[in-house]
Design an enzyme around this catalytic site. Sequence first.
Site, mmCIF file in Angstrom:
data_model
loop_
_atom_site.group_PDB
_atom_site.id
_atom_site.type_symbol
_atom_site.label_atom_id
_atom_site.label_comp_id
_atom_site.label_asym_id
_atom_site.label_seq_id
_atom_site.Cartn_x
_atom_site.Cartn_y
_atom_site.Cartn_z
ATOM 1 N N ARG A 142 -50.947 -25.708 18.238
ATOM 2 C CA ARG A 142 -50.705 -27.065 18.722
ATOM 3 C C ARG A 142 -51.694 -27.466 19.815
ATOM 4 N NH1 ARG A 142 -45.960 -29.495 22.210
ATOM 5 N NH2 ARG A 142 -45.916 -31.628 21.402
ATOM 6 N N HIS B 132 -53.834 -30.978 20.199
ATOM 7 C CA HIS B 132 -53.752 -31.889 21.349
ATOM 8 C C HIS B 132 -55.074 -31.973 22.097
ATOM 9 C CE1 HIS B 132 -49.173 -32.601 21.867
ATOM 10 N NE2 HIS B 132 -49.480 -32.419 20.601
ATOM 11 N N VAL C 39 -57.868 -36.047 21.710
ATOM 12 C CA VAL C 39 -58.175 -36.751 22.956
ATOM 13 C C VAL C 39 -59.636 -36.503 23.331
ATOM 14 C CG1 VAL C 39 -57.540 -37.001 25.386
ATOM 15 C CG2 VAL C 39 -55.772 -36.488 23.676
ATOM 16 N N GLY D 87 -62.050 -35.893 21.496
ATOM 17 C CA GLY D 87 -62.654 -34.844 20.675
ATOM 18 C C GLY D 87 -62.310 -33.442 21.151
ATOM 19 N N SER E 278 -60.691 -30.506 26.859
ATOM 20 C CA SER E 278 -60.226 -31.330 27.985
ATOM 21 C C SER E 278 -58.785 -31.020 28.353
ATOM 22 C CB SER E 278 -60.402 -32.821 27.675
ATOM 23 O OG SER E 278 -59.693 -33.192 26.516
ATOM 24 N N ASN F 128 -47.510 -33.943 26.395
ATOM 25 C CA ASN F 128 -47.884 -32.588 26.816
ATOM 26 C C ASN F 128 -46.964 -31.995 27.876
ATOM 27 O OD1 ASN F 128 -50.144 -32.664 25.146
ATOM 28 N ND2 ASN F 128 -51.526 -33.378 26.754
ATOM 29 N N PRO G 284 -49.884 -38.639 18.539
ATOM 30 C CA PRO G 284 -48.745 -39.218 17.832
ATOM 31 C C PRO G 284 -47.427 -38.888 18.519
ATOM 32 C CG PRO G 284 -49.698 -37.414 16.556
ATOM 33 C CD PRO G 284 -50.579 -37.620 17.734
ATOM 34 N N HIS H 4 -45.778 -27.644 11.371
ATOM 35 C CA HIS H 4 -44.388 -27.566 11.836
ATOM 36 C C HIS H 4 -43.579 -26.591 10.973
ATOM 37 C CE1 HIS H 4 -44.686 -31.711 14.054
ATOM 38 N NE2 HIS H 4 -45.380 -30.750 14.635
ATOM 39 N N THR I 273 -37.751 -19.948 7.916
ATOM 40 C CA THR I 273 -38.651 -18.846 8.310
ATOM 41 C C THR I 273 -39.367 -19.296 9.585
ATOM 42 O OG1 THR I 273 -40.323 -19.785 6.814
ATOM 43 C CG2 THR I 273 -39.069 -17.918 5.979
ATOM 44 N N ASP J 170 -45.825 -20.861 6.126
ATOM 45 C CA ASP J 170 -45.622 -20.957 4.674
ATOM 46 C C ASP J 170 -45.379 -22.416 4.315
ATOM 47 O OD1 ASP J 170 -43.015 -21.472 5.541
ATOM 48 O OD2 ASP J 170 -42.341 -19.421 5.195
HETATM 49 C C1 HEM Z 1 -48.080 -35.827 12.838
HETATM 50 C C2 HEM Z 1 -47.818 -36.051 14.098
HETATM 51 C C3 HEM Z 1 -47.183 -35.024 14.988
HETATM 52 C C4 HEM Z 1 -46.158 -35.244 15.853
HETATM 53 C C5 HEM Z 1 -45.464 -36.564 16.107
HETATM 54 C C6 HEM Z 1 -45.851 -33.987 16.473
HETATM 55 C C7 HEM Z 1 -44.873 -33.817 17.442
HETATM 56 C C8 HEM Z 1 -44.422 -32.593 17.888
HETATM 57 C C9 HEM Z 1 -43.317 -32.399 18.789
HETATM 58 C C10 HEM Z 1 -42.508 -33.508 19.435
HETATM 59 C C11 HEM Z 1 -43.152 -31.063 18.950
HETATM 60 C C12 HEM Z 1 -42.084 -30.378 19.817
HETATM 61 C C13 HEM Z 1 -42.605 -30.290 21.232
HETATM 62 C C14 HEM Z 1 -41.572 -29.792 22.214
HETATM 63 O O1 HEM Z 1 -40.390 -29.746 21.918
HETATM 64 O O2 HEM Z 1 -41.972 -29.475 23.354
HETATM 65 C C15 HEM Z 1 -44.152 -30.408 18.164
HETATM 66 C C16 HEM Z 1 -44.312 -29.045 18.070
HETATM 67 C C17 HEM Z 1 -45.337 -28.435 17.384
HETATM 68 N N1 HEM Z 1 -46.378 -29.071 16.743
HETATM 69 FE FE1 HEM Z 1 -46.508 -31.022 16.317
HETATM 70 N N2 HEM Z 1 -46.677 -33.027 15.985
HETATM 71 C C18 HEM Z 1 -47.521 -33.609 15.082
HETATM 72 C C19 HEM Z 1 -48.555 -32.990 14.411
HETATM 73 C C20 HEM Z 1 -48.918 -31.681 14.599
HETATM 74 C C21 HEM Z 1 -50.170 -31.096 14.172
HETATM 75 C C22 HEM Z 1 -51.300 -31.880 13.506
HETATM 76 C C23 HEM Z 1 -50.134 -29.780 14.513
HETATM 77 C C24 HEM Z 1 -51.167 -28.726 14.330
HETATM 78 C C25 HEM Z 1 -52.051 -28.704 13.343
HETATM 79 C C26 HEM Z 1 -48.855 -29.543 15.148
HETATM 80 C C27 HEM Z 1 -48.395 -28.330 15.562
HETATM 81 C C28 HEM Z 1 -47.198 -28.121 16.220
HETATM 82 C C29 HEM Z 1 -46.642 -26.802 16.471
HETATM 83 C C30 HEM Z 1 -47.218 -25.486 15.981
HETATM 84 C C31 HEM Z 1 -45.489 -27.002 17.225
HETATM 85 C C32 HEM Z 1 -44.583 -25.918 17.847
HETATM 86 C C33 HEM Z 1 -45.232 -25.520 19.167
HETATM 87 C C34 HEM Z 1 -44.534 -24.428 19.955
HETATM 88 O O3 HEM Z 1 -43.589 -23.792 19.504
HETATM 89 O O4 HEM Z 1 -44.975 -24.219 21.113
HETATM 90 N N3 HEM Z 1 -48.164 -30.728 15.211
HETATM 91 N N4 HEM Z 1 -44.919 -31.359 17.545
#
Ligand code: HEM
Length: 336
Positions: free
Chosen positions: A68, A72, A76, A78, A82, A100, A169, A199, A255, A260
């Site tokens: 993630r 992020h 921002v 590129g 940052s 963040n 987003p 996710h 999982t 997966d």
């Molecule tokens: C499509 C728009 C996306 C939105 C709105 C979004 C939003 C979020 C939110 C709200 C969380 C939970 C954060 C928290 O509870 O602190 C999350 C977790 C996560 N996101 Fe996204 N996300 C998006 C796209 C992505 C992308 C593109 C990736 C990576 C390629 C990604 C990877 C992750 C991962 C791996 C987690 C879990 C992080 C952890 O356990 O520390 N997300 N995301």
Amino acid sequence: MVRGVHYGGACAVLLAAAVALGLGARGGAAQLDDKFYDRSCPGVHKIVRRVLREAHKADVRIYASLTRLHFHDCFVQGCDGSILLDNSTSIVSEKYAKPNNNSVRGFTVVDDVKAALEKACPGVVSCADILTIAAEVSVELSGGPRWRVPLGRRDGTTANLTAANSLLPSPRNNLTMLQRKFAAVGLGDIDLVALSGAHTFGRAHCQFVTDRLYNFSKTGMPDPTLDGGYRALLAGSCPRRHGNRSALNDLDPTTPDAFDKNYFTNLQGNRGFLQSDQELLAAPGATTAAIVGQFASDEKAFFRSFAAAMINMGNIKPLTGGQGEVRRNCRRVNGS
Ligand code: HEM
Ligand SMILES: *[C@@H]1O[C@H](CO)[C@@H](O)[C@H](O)[C@H]1NC(C)=O
Ligand SMILES: *[C@@H]1O[C@H](CO)[C@@H](O)[C@H](O)[C@H]1NC(C)=O
Ligand SMILES: *[C@@H]1O[C@H](CO)[C@@H](O)[C@H](O)[C@H]1NC(C)=O
Ligand SMILES: *[C@@H]1O[C@H](CO)[C@@H](O)[C@H](O)[C@H]1NC(C)=O
Ligand SMILES: *[C@@H]1O[C@H](CO)[C@@H](O)[C@H](O)[C@H]1NC(C)=O
Ligand SMILES: *[C@@H]1O[C@H](CO)[C@@H](O)[C@H](O)[C@H]1NC(C)=O
């Protein structure tokens, strides 16, 4: 030739000439190269992998968190590292932007990777590249695809809190908004769907789902696109009142730590965690729905598209050649 910047002064002069001719200012992506550190830091992949495996022993979530962080960073200004910069006299850190704050994590592990790399090849590997490699290694070690990572990014010397707040987003964005934010960085529907597949691992706080459980879009009702059984499960962890907004939930309850295709089968069962997840399938007339269906039925297709999309995301406006710098400490601009 641009690669020669690592090898000595003569090349740096040639590089300066190239930049002066405008060659260094081109799109940039074409200059990234998976062999970039082959001579200047041949152990880079092994070192990142070793530090990440070690961190994973104490924190099973770290692979998700690092994946993630790269996202992020790239959205921002590129992929310039940052997001890693702390507050200072010259920097207003992106770490406290709404998407963040108290949410992105993994910074101390990035510090550990940087320290190990500074020992092995001082001043060579940028923090932006560390995030890129760490994301690939994290996905691979979680059972996902592997791919060759284009490298050669340089670190930025600025951060942009406003951009972090407006360009990343939101979990409450509808499909149109998600598509707009991805298109703004050159990413299309397949990238959006494939990358959302990240996710499939990691955790999310209750605060991002309570409105879907109890009062969706101020209707006083749950989100109608949320499966009843899944809603009950989440309600157990995220009660309506007196709950803990910071309680953690698996993004993929089937999982939780494996990379997966279950994210997509979850969506088909109306078990997407975030509104932004379920939108990919449930938005009326969604152009993304067919892609969700394809990835749900074909893990190889998902893995291929995910790897391609990660490379596309990693190519967002990189600094290359003589632009930016290679930070010694990922948290600070050199000399500050
Ligand atoms: C499509 C728009 C996306 C939105 C709105 C979004 C939003 C979020 C939110 C709200 C969380 C939970 C954060 C928290 O509870 O602190 C999350 C977790 C996560 N996101 Fe996204 N996300 C998006 C796209 C992505 C992308 C593109 C990736 C990576 C390629 C990604 C990877 C992750 C991962 C791996 C987690 C879990 C992080 C952890 O356990 O520390 N997300 N995301
Ligand atoms: C960093 O600066 C931001 C903006 O000025 C502020 O909101 C935040 O609390 C600061 N954080 C720390 C740890 O200093
Ligand atoms: C970040 O989160 C902390 C703890 O929840 C909160 O006190 C602070 O106000 C938040 N900062 C910003 C800039 O939202
Ligand atoms: C920061 O980001 C905002 C929003 O994307 C943009 O309008 C602004 O020009 C950026 N500031 C700098 C100094 O680049
Ligand atoms: C999506 O959200 C935007 C901003 O909130 C809104 O203007 C637009 O009408 C919404 N589109 C749909 C199809 O719901
Ligand atoms: C839902 O939220 C809205 C706005 O926050 C509030 O006015 C309304 O009373 C809430 N409805 C219920 C049933 O809690
Ligand atoms: C809320 O949940 C978080 C994350 O699991 C935990 O660290 C914190 O201690 C909890 N707070 C309360 C008041 O239970």
